[in-house]
Design an enzyme around this catalytic site. Structure first.
Site, mmCIF file in Angstrom:
data_model
loop_
_atom_site.group_PDB
_atom_site.id
_atom_site.type_symbol
_atom_site.label_atom_id
_atom_site.label_comp_id
_atom_site.label_asym_id
_atom_site.label_seq_id
_atom_site.Cartn_x
_atom_site.Cartn_y
_atom_site.Cartn_z
ATOM 1 N N ALA A 202 0.986 -1.169 0.110
ATOM 2 C CA ALA A 202 0.224 -0.583 0.065
ATOM 3 C C ALA A 202 0.634 1.150 0.428
ATOM 4 O O ALA A 202 2.468 1.599 0.488
ATOM 5 C CB ALA A 202 -0.792 -0.300 0.798
ATOM 6 N N ASP A 203 0.726 1.747 -0.178
ATOM 7 C CA ASP A 203 0.818 4.100 -0.581
ATOM 8 C C ASP A 203 0.437 4.390 -0.164
ATOM 9 O O ASP A 203 -0.802 4.607 -1.202
ATOM 10 C CB ASP A 203 2.009 3.738 -2.030
ATOM 11 C CG ASP A 203 2.942 4.846 -2.043
ATOM 12 O OD1 ASP A 203 3.666 4.511 -0.623
ATOM 13 O OD2 ASP A 203 2.911 6.049 -2.524
#
Length: 198
Positions: A74-75
């Site tokens: 995730a970012d």
């Protein structure tokens, strides 16, 4: 509390304790591995593309050490009027960011990827949240930064903590996305890989 068992190892590619806490809500066993990658945007890259690229890169990096696993990456990238707001890293930058965004709407693009490294099958999704910040005084900004020190949070607001007090309203299809891990999308992705959460 009974924990759901799954056939493949599940690995969260993140050092964020807040992402760890979110994933624990699903009550499935998982491991954690911190992929060290350069998060600098590429020249001419849009903020949503940056988030998607980095989320995918994190899963790929983790896969080197976890063949046969389901890997979550995730970012998150924060944007104000086309300007990407990175992690401030220090007090001065955080002060500048919060003064810039007070009374304005910031879009948080949260990218999620799930890689089945056994089949080399990747799913990726972007969940965007619109956050309107309160018209904060300089003193309120200083008070907040002294108490929370959110120097590793995009936009300088740790919304899973005291940062929620900086917010006027939020529009999002998935409130967990704002903290950094869109659980609604993740449950859908895991289901496609044969992992039933409930």
């Amino acid at each position: 509390m009974k924990t759901q068992q799954i056939a493949q190892p599940l690995v969260l590619g993140s050092s964020s304790i807040y992402r760890h806490e979110l994933l624990r809500r699903l009550q499935i066993p998982f491991e954690v591995y911190n992929p060290e990658i350069d998060e600098t945007p590429l020249a001419g890259e849009s903020p949503d593309t940056t988030a998607l690229r980095l989320a995918a890169a994190k899963t790929r990096m983790v896969a080197v050490n976890y063949p046969g696993a389901l890997i979550i990456g995730a970012d998150q990238v924060a944007v104000l009027g086309g300007i990407q707001l990175g992690k401030p890293l220090n007090h001065a930058n955080a002060t500048q960011q919060l003064r810039l965004i007070r009374g304005k709407e910031v879009v948080f693009h949260t990218a999620l990827s799930l890689l089945n490294s056994d089949k080399d099958n990747m799913q990726i999704r972007l969940v965007s949240s619109r956050v309107k910040f309160r018209k904060l005084s300089d003193q309120q900004i200083d008070n907040y930064l002294d108490r929370e020190q959110p120097y590793h949070c995009a936009g300088s607001a740790k919304l899973e903590g005291l940062g929620i007090a900086l917010i006027e309203h939020i529009v999002s299809e998935d409130p967990s996305a704002l903290i950094g891990l869109p659980l609604i999308a993740l449950v859908e992705m895991l289901t496609r890989e044969g992992v039933e959460i409930v």
